[in-house]
Design an enzyme around this catalytic site. Sequence first.
Site, PDB file in Angstrom:
ATOM      1  N   TYR A 142       0.814  -1.211   0.000  1.00 31.45           N
ATOM      2  CA  TYR A 142       0.000   0.000   0.000  1.00 31.45           C
ATOM      3  C   TYR A 142       0.850   1.264   0.000  1.00 31.45           C
ATOM      4  O   TYR A 142       0.391   2.329  -0.405  1.00 31.45           O
ATOM      5  CB  TYR A 142      -0.932   0.013   1.212  1.00 31.45           C
ATOM      6  CG  TYR A 142      -2.069  -0.980   1.136  1.00 31.45           C
ATOM      7  CD1 TYR A 142      -2.039  -2.048   0.237  1.00 31.45           C
ATOM      8  CD2 TYR A 142      -3.165  -0.865   1.961  1.00 31.45           C
ATOM      9  CE1 TYR A 142      -3.070  -2.950   0.174  1.00 31.45           C
ATOM     10  CE2 TYR A 142      -4.214  -1.774   1.901  1.00 31.45           C
ATOM     11  CZ  TYR A 142      -4.156  -2.821   1.003  1.00 31.45           C
ATOM     12  OH  TYR A 142      -5.183  -3.720   0.933  1.00 31.45           O
ATOM     13  N   LYS A 187       3.735 -15.612   3.828  1.00 28.07           N
ATOM     14  CA  LYS A 187       3.830 -16.464   2.629  1.00 28.07           C
ATOM     15  C   LYS A 187       5.308 -16.715   2.359  1.00 28.07           C
ATOM     16  O   LYS A 187       5.843 -16.449   1.280  1.00 28.07           O
ATOM     17  CB  LYS A 187       3.130 -15.786   1.441  1.00 28.07           C
ATOM     18  CG  LYS A 187       2.936 -16.690   0.212  1.00 28.07           C
ATOM     19  CD  LYS A 187       2.025 -17.873   0.482  1.00 28.07           C
ATOM     20  CE  LYS A 187       1.805 -18.683  -0.802  1.00 28.07           C
ATOM     21  NZ  LYS A 187       1.056 -19.931  -0.541  1.00 28.07           N
ATOM     22  N   ASP A 219      -2.659 -18.495   2.838  1.00 26.72           N
ATOM     23  CA  ASP A 219      -3.753 -19.253   2.226  1.00 26.72           C
ATOM     24  C   ASP A 219      -4.311 -20.279   3.212  1.00 26.72           C
ATOM     25  O   ASP A 219      -5.527 -20.490   3.297  1.00 26.72           O
ATOM     26  CB  ASP A 219      -3.323 -19.915   0.916  1.00 26.72           C
ATOM     27  CG  ASP A 219      -1.923 -20.506   0.963  1.00 26.72           C
ATOM     28  OD1 ASP A 219      -1.237 -20.385   2.002  1.00 26.72           O
ATOM     29  OD2 ASP A 219      -1.493 -21.088  -0.056  1.00 26.72           O
ATOM     30  N   ASP A 243      -5.459  -6.880   5.446  1.00 28.38           N
ATOM     31  CA  ASP A 243      -6.660  -6.262   4.899  1.00 28.38           C
ATOM     32  C   ASP A 243      -7.663  -7.327   4.485  1.00 28.38           C
ATOM     33  O   ASP A 243      -8.863  -7.252   4.797  1.00 28.38           O
ATOM     34  CB  ASP A 243      -6.273  -5.391   3.696  1.00 28.38           C
ATOM     35  CG  ASP A 243      -7.406  -4.495   3.231  1.00 28.38           C
ATOM     36  OD1 ASP A 243      -8.477  -4.493   3.864  1.00 28.38           O
ATOM     37  OD2 ASP A 243      -7.219  -3.785   2.231  1.00 28.38           O
ATOM     38  N   ASP A 247     -11.222  -8.658   6.814  1.00 24.73           N
ATOM     39  CA  ASP A 247     -12.556  -8.596   6.219  1.00 24.73           C
ATOM     40  C   ASP A 247     -13.203  -9.981   6.206  1.00 24.73           C
ATOM     41  O   ASP A 247     -14.413 -10.123   6.418  1.00 24.73           O
ATOM     42  CB  ASP A 247     -12.489  -8.031   4.804  1.00 24.73           C
ATOM     43  CG  ASP A 247     -12.403  -6.520   4.797  1.00 24.73           C
ATOM     44  OD1 ASP A 247     -12.462  -5.916   5.879  1.00 24.73           O
ATOM     45  OD2 ASP A 247     -12.243  -5.927   3.710  1.00 24.73           O
TER      46      ASP A 247
END
Length: 353
Positions: A142, A187, A219, A243, A247
């Site tokens: 970001y 990851k 994942d 993020d 959610d």
Amino acid sequence: MDFKIAVLAGDGIGPEISACGVDVMTAVCEKFGHKVEYRNALCGADAIDKVGDPFPDDTYNTCLWADAVLFSAVGDPRFDNDPNAKVRPEQGLLAMRKKLGLYANIRPVETFGCLIHLSPLRRDIVEGADFVCIRELTGGMYFGEKLEGDDRAYDTNAYTRAEVERILHVAYGYARRRRRHLTVVDKANVLASSRLWRKVAQEISLQYPDVETDYMYVDNAAMRMIQDPKFFDVMVTENTFGDILTDEGSVISGSMGLLPSASTGEKTPVFEPIHGSWPQAKGKNIANPLAQILSVAMLFEYFDLGAEGRLIRDAVNASLEANVRTPEIQVPGGATYGTKEVGAWITDYIRNH
């Protein structure tokens, strides 16, 4: 205690839920003998329309003046549907995080007994789920170097050791105050930035021998949150993964309108609901104010005012048990309550208990 509060209502349903949050904070301050002063400031699409900047200097200075920021939401479909827009409401949110040094986003995920049936997951999976997501908020893709062209684009997922260390210390602090279990999500089998995260986490974990630390690829974490959300106590991860995962976690409770968050770091902390601006509901008095109200509870708790926070949580739980709810979480055949009515009921409860 004296409070100075910057109120950033923003866009869409923001002003409606913001009013409820301010009313609740005022009622709690009156009950416990705290003085509070509010200053309103522009942000998001509202600020773009009025001054051409989604996070103008006046707003930044108001945030610096304040002890805490009560933020609501930014976003407008005029900008969502224009890929060529040079200025966007969400840029104001990113600017606020960066300028205030808000590197730690804290999102609790919990269930409410009377609303379990609204979760898309089975009762036996979600009942009793209670964990906290700690998201690094000022690094990664970001804020990394970017290129945007017609034929090639990239976002750089860059992190420094210092950025990883400080968010890990925040996460371990929360784990020590809860069930002493921290899951580091990365990851590392693919990404160099994640390998740095894991290396630093393994080093930092030695400073917290009283906390069980485990490591999980993002994942796998996404699947585990759906299959077994009760596994988690505190989860920490980088900006982009955080993020998405937060959610995902928000739907466990049955409604995004139920969960608050805090962003803390170098300067003034910010307290806000996790949901967006829902522009389609603007002015209709149907938005759920509970996440905004619970953000006020987190604000008091941040300043070690536990009784104030508990009273707000008791009031919210009482409203749910009394079926004083906005339409999206109301029981079939239940009475109709709007944003204002739910906020007023909770405010009255606080004043009378």
